[in-house]
Design a protein around this motif. Structure first.
Motif, PDB file in Angstrom:
ATOM      1  N   SER A  53       0.826  -1.143   0.115  1.00 43.29           N
ATOM      2  CA  SER A  53      -0.125  -0.059   0.091  1.00 43.29           C
ATOM      3  C   SER A  53       0.884   1.328  -0.117  1.00 43.29           C
ATOM      4  O   SER A  53       0.433   2.293  -0.565  1.00 43.29           O
ATOM      5  CB  SER A  53      -0.855  -0.214   1.131  1.00 43.29           C
ATOM      6  OG  SER A  53      -1.664   1.222   1.302  1.00 43.29           O
ATOM      7  N   ASP A  54       1.860   1.477   0.715  1.00 44.89           N
ATOM      8  CA  ASP A  54       2.696   2.487   0.817  1.00 44.89           C
ATOM      9  C   ASP A  54       3.540   2.662  -0.345  1.00 44.89           C
ATOM     10  O   ASP A  54       3.664   3.840  -0.901  1.00 44.89           O
ATOM     11  CB  ASP A  54       3.916   2.239   1.905  1.00 44.89           C
ATOM     12  CG  ASP A  54       3.525   2.337   3.513  1.00 44.89           C
ATOM     13  OD1 ASP A  54       2.511   3.005   3.694  1.00 44.89           O
ATOM     14  OD2 ASP A  54       4.056   1.556   4.202  1.00 44.89           O
ATOM     15  N   ARG A  55       3.659   1.890  -1.285  1.00 38.72           N
ATOM     16  CA  ARG A  55       4.320   1.856  -2.555  1.00 38.72           C
ATOM     17  C   ARG A  55       3.488   2.015  -3.858  1.00 38.72           C
ATOM     18  O   ARG A  55       3.858   1.953  -4.857  1.00 38.72           O
ATOM     19  CB  ARG A  55       5.297   0.581  -2.779  1.00 38.72           C
ATOM     20  CG  ARG A  55       6.455   0.630  -1.783  1.00 38.72           C
ATOM     21  CD  ARG A  55       7.283  -0.550  -1.797  1.00 38.72           C
ATOM     22  NE  ARG A  55       8.094  -0.485  -2.968  1.00 38.72           N
ATOM     23  CZ  ARG A  55       9.323  -0.035  -3.096  1.00 38.72           C
ATOM     24  NH1 ARG A  55       9.938   0.386  -1.868  1.00 38.72           N
ATOM     25  NH2 ARG A  55       9.972  -0.238  -4.136  1.00 38.72           N
ATOM     26  N   ARG A  82      -2.817   5.559  -2.777  1.00 37.60           N
ATOM     27  CA  ARG A  82      -2.096   4.463  -2.329  1.00 37.60           C
ATOM     28  C   ARG A  82      -3.258   3.322  -1.557  1.00 37.60           C
ATOM     29  O   ARG A  82      -2.736   2.211  -1.483  1.00 37.60           O
ATOM     30  CB  ARG A  82      -1.094   4.862  -1.138  1.00 37.60           C
ATOM     31  CG  ARG A  82       0.078   5.544  -1.932  1.00 37.60           C
ATOM     32  CD  ARG A  82       1.014   5.956  -0.770  1.00 37.60           C
ATOM     33  NE  ARG A  82       0.882   6.713   0.274  1.00 37.60           N
ATOM     34  CZ  ARG A  82       1.472   7.212   1.265  1.00 37.60           C
ATOM     35  NH1 ARG A  82       2.591   6.389   1.468  1.00 37.60           N
ATOM     36  NH2 ARG A  82       1.088   7.713   2.199  1.00 37.60           N
ATOM     37  N   ARG A  83      -4.219   3.840  -0.903  1.00 44.69           N
ATOM     38  CA  ARG A  83      -4.957   2.811  -0.050  1.00 44.69           C
ATOM     39  C   ARG A  83      -6.235   2.416  -0.786  1.00 44.69           C
ATOM     40  O   ARG A  83      -6.613   1.344  -0.513  1.00 44.69           O
ATOM     41  CB  ARG A  83      -5.333   3.744   1.344  1.00 44.69           C
ATOM     42  CG  ARG A  83      -4.285   4.573   1.942  1.00 44.69           C
ATOM     43  CD  ARG A  83      -3.135   3.805   2.171  1.00 44.69           C
ATOM     44  NE  ARG A  83      -2.069   4.636   3.090  1.00 44.69           N
ATOM     45  CZ  ARG A  83      -0.672   4.271   3.192  1.00 44.69           C
ATOM     46  NH1 ARG A  83      -0.198   3.221   2.706  1.00 44.69           N
ATOM     47  NH2 ARG A  83       0.094   5.028   3.905  1.00 44.69           N
ATOM     48  N   ALA A 100      -3.986   2.857   8.006  1.00 46.25           N
ATOM     49  CA  ALA A 100      -3.079   4.093   7.692  1.00 46.25           C
ATOM     50  C   ALA A 100      -3.439   5.474   7.716  1.00 46.25           C
ATOM     51  O   ALA A 100      -3.133   6.249   7.720  1.00 46.25           O
ATOM     52  CB  ALA A 100      -2.303   3.619   6.537  1.00 46.25           C
ATOM     53  N   ASP A 157      -2.100   9.118   8.106  1.00 45.44           N
ATOM     54  CA  ASP A 157      -2.085   9.969   6.911  1.00 45.44           C
ATOM     55  C   ASP A 157      -2.778  11.183   6.776  1.00 45.44           C
ATOM     56  O   ASP A 157      -2.290  12.117   6.268  1.00 45.44           O
ATOM     57  CB  ASP A 157      -2.804   8.972   5.679  1.00 45.44           C
ATOM     58  CG  ASP A 157      -1.600   7.907   5.119  1.00 45.44           C
ATOM     59  OD1 ASP A 157      -0.412   8.245   5.325  1.00 45.44           O
ATOM     60  OD2 ASP A 157      -2.224   7.169   4.367  1.00 45.44           O
ATOM     61  N   SER A 170      -1.599   9.263  -6.305  1.00 40.36           N
ATOM     62  CA  SER A 170      -0.081   8.830  -5.797  1.00 40.36           C
ATOM     63  C   SER A 170       0.715   8.642  -6.846  1.00 40.36           C
ATOM     64  O   SER A 170       1.889   7.957  -6.675  1.00 40.36           O
ATOM     65  CB  SER A 170      -0.383   7.763  -4.901  1.00 40.36           C
ATOM     66  OG  SER A 170      -0.539   6.904  -5.438  1.00 40.36           O
ATOM     67  N   ASN A 174       9.257   5.830  -4.894  1.00 44.91           N
ATOM     68  CA  ASN A 174       9.393   5.257  -3.837  1.00 44.91           C
ATOM     69  C   ASN A 174      10.831   4.464  -3.923  1.00 44.91           C
ATOM     70  O   ASN A 174      11.831   4.587  -5.092  1.00 44.91           O
ATOM     71  CB  ASN A 174       8.645   3.903  -4.153  1.00 44.91           C
ATOM     72  CG  ASN A 174       7.169   4.204  -3.773  1.00 44.91           C
ATOM     73  OD1 ASN A 174       6.951   4.971  -3.010  1.00 44.91           O
ATOM     74  ND2 ASN A 174       6.463   3.374  -4.687  1.00 44.91           N
ATOM     75  N   THR A 176       6.286   5.430   5.412  1.00 45.19           N
ATOM     76  CA  THR A 176       5.984   3.918   5.430  1.00 45.19           C
ATOM     77  C   THR A 176       5.008   3.645   6.739  1.00 45.19           C
ATOM     78  O   THR A 176       4.865   2.826   7.305  1.00 45.19           O
ATOM     79  CB  THR A 176       7.361   3.179   5.944  1.00 45.19           C
ATOM     80  OG1 THR A 176       7.933   3.759   7.198  1.00 45.19           O
ATOM     81  CG2 THR A 176       8.295   3.086   4.812  1.00 45.19           C
ATOM     82  N   ALA A 180       1.824   2.831   6.641  1.00 47.06           N
ATOM     83  CA  ALA A 180       0.937   1.498   6.598  1.00 47.06           C
ATOM     84  C   ALA A 180       1.789   0.256   6.670  1.00 47.06           C
ATOM     85  O   ALA A 180       1.334  -0.518   7.601  1.00 47.06           O
ATOM     86  CB  ALA A 180       0.434   1.345   5.166  1.00 47.06           C
ATOM     87  N   LYS A 181       3.086   0.152   6.447  1.00 50.48           N
ATOM     88  CA  LYS A 181       4.058  -0.840   6.604  1.00 50.48           C
ATOM     89  C   LYS A 181       4.392  -0.965   8.149  1.00 50.48           C
ATOM     90  O   LYS A 181       4.424  -1.885   8.883  1.00 50.48           O
ATOM     91  CB  LYS A 181       5.477  -0.750   5.848  1.00 50.48           C
ATOM     92  CG  LYS A 181       6.062  -1.904   5.945  1.00 50.48           C
ATOM     93  CD  LYS A 181       7.408  -2.072   7.163  1.00 50.48           C
ATOM     94  CE  LYS A 181       8.200  -0.776   7.241  1.00 50.48           C
ATOM     95  NZ  LYS A 181       9.070  -0.996   8.170  1.00 50.48           N
TER      96      LYS A 181
END
Length: 423
Positions: free
Chosen positions: A90-92, A99-100, A147, A151, A214, A219, A366, A368-369
């Motif tokens: 998701s972050d990437r 992203r989400r 996130a 966010d 996004s 990244n 990062t 969400a990670k």
């Protein structure tokens, strides 16, 4: 703290007296977060709380406790692995929908399809496979959803937002238990109705609360090392994150040792037999009322006074105290006392700890990670809890569950004390 999302405003989180003016986008987010969590946690409340145990009981009643431990344990292990990976992806993610959004909507649809298929399972192996897939798809949706707090929500109102998240979760879990109990005679219908409701709510959410484009994000180049870091946040570099992780891990393990066996505790430890199914939603109603009170009070209070730690520590200790009730009184009354006190502590812990942890995340890029790593502290106990609980029940009986859960709650409270960057 400044947040780059156009839905947020620049604020000073350390000043509890500051007045935060929310943009229309943040207001919509506040408005939708309750129904979104309601839709998701209706499924979470109905399936592992009612429908899955009944399916397992119908297959092999004599070995239901051991089989439930196997099914839920393997599924929780899969969720633990997938959660940070889903966060990393998701972050990437680069897309016009943000992203989400792609993962939230896609995860909801995949979860619905998996549950529909799960309704036709008639063996333990089939349930293991179906439940494991469901845990994977569910976390593909939940990890990006969590996130949203760091966010898009200003720091000074994260306690209030966490309160709304918690209310949606708790009402959803109770609603799931009620719907699950009412649909217990037709499990296939339940596995069609519940995820259908969830998908409709998620679809409305992504339309009215869109993420930002996004596609222009840059990244870090992906590598095997980047992948391995998905599962790791250095305790040395980020000690506050580590202590928060350990608090959740221990407290949730104690919590799931008890709640994961609630139906069987009512059936065999309290002695209700077949009448236990009808009591589950009643206890759920008590749980809901008390936890909503705790959520409504604790989250906004932590925003107002600018302090998170004392509330989280007190809440964890209160949960430990609650577990004395059914140990001393193995009766329906004991279970009601436990449910009420534990719900008060759990509601306060959940709302304020979420806000606390959002302020010790290692990196803005990062979120969400890192929240996925943190989510291991909630999902790993669902793996450890059933196996540990099953071993305790076999060796000591159901009463042995409570002293272990109490000790873990106390450790969870003590782990909050070393956190330095949050008051």
């Amino acid at each position: 703290m400044s947040n780059s999302s156009p839905d947020t405003v620049t604020i000073t989180a350390s000043n509890p007296a500051v007045k935060v003016r929310l943009s229309p986008g943040v207001k919509r987010l506040f408005g939708f977060i309750v129904p979104v969590n309601l839709g998701i946690y209706i499924v979470v409340g109905a399936v592992p709380g009612i429908l899955l145990p009944l399916q397992i009981q119908g297959i092999d009643e004599a070995n239901k406790a051991a089989n439930l431990a196997i099914v839920t344990g393997i599924g929780a292990f899969a969720a633990m692995i997938v959660s940070p990976i889903a966060g990393l992806i998701s972050d990437r993610t680069r897309s016009r929908f943000g992203r989400r959004t792609p993962w939230i909507l896609g995860g909801a649809i995949a979860t619905g399809l998996t549950l529909f298929g799960m309704g036709f399972a008639n063996g333990v192996v089939q349930l293991v496979i179906a439940w494991t897939i469901m845990q994977i798809t569910l976390n593909l949706m939940i990890s990006p959803l969590t996130a949203l707090l760091p966010d898009r929500v200003p720091s000074a109102v994260r306690g209030a937002f966490s309160t709304l998240v918690g209310i949606g979760m708790m009402v959803g879990i109770l609603g799931g238990q009620i719907l699950g109990a009412s649909l217990a005679s037709d499990i296939q219908a339940a596995y069609l109705i519940l995820p259908g409701l969830m998908i409709v709510i998620i679809a409305l959410f992504v339309v009215f609360c869109p993420d930002t484009d996004s596609r222009s994000r840059v990244n870090e180049k992906f590598s095997f090392v980047v992948f391995l870091k998905t599962f790791w946040v250095s305790p040395r570099q980020h000690p506050d994150f580590f202590w928060g992780f350990m608090s959740r891990l221990t407290l949730y393990t104690g919590y799931f040792i008890i709640t994961g066996y609630q139906l069987y505790l009512l059936q065999d430890y309290i002695g209700l037999g077949d009448g236990a199914v009808a009591l589950v939603p009643v206890l759920g109603l008590v749980h809901l009322v008390v936890i909503v009170v705790a959520l409504a009070f604790a989250g906004p209070l932590s925003d107002k006074i600018g302090r998170r730690k004392p509330i989280v520590i007190g809440a964890a200790l209160l949960m430990g105290i609650s577990m004395l009730a059914p140990m001393i009184m193995p009766t329906v009354t004991g279970m009601f006392v436990f449910t009420a006190i534990c719900s008060l502590g759990f509601g306060a812990y959940m709302s304020v700890d979420a806000a606390l942890m959002s302020e010790v995340l290692p990196s803005e890029g990062t979120f969400a990670k890192d929240l996925g790593v943190l989510n291991i502290a909630a999902t790993l106990p669902q793996t450890i809890g059933p196996f540990l609980g099953g071993a305790i029940v076999v060796g000591l009986g159901y009463i042995g569950l409570f002293p272990v859960a109490i000790a873990l709650a106390i450790i969870g409270a003590l782990c909050i004390a070393p956190i330095k960057s949050v008051r």
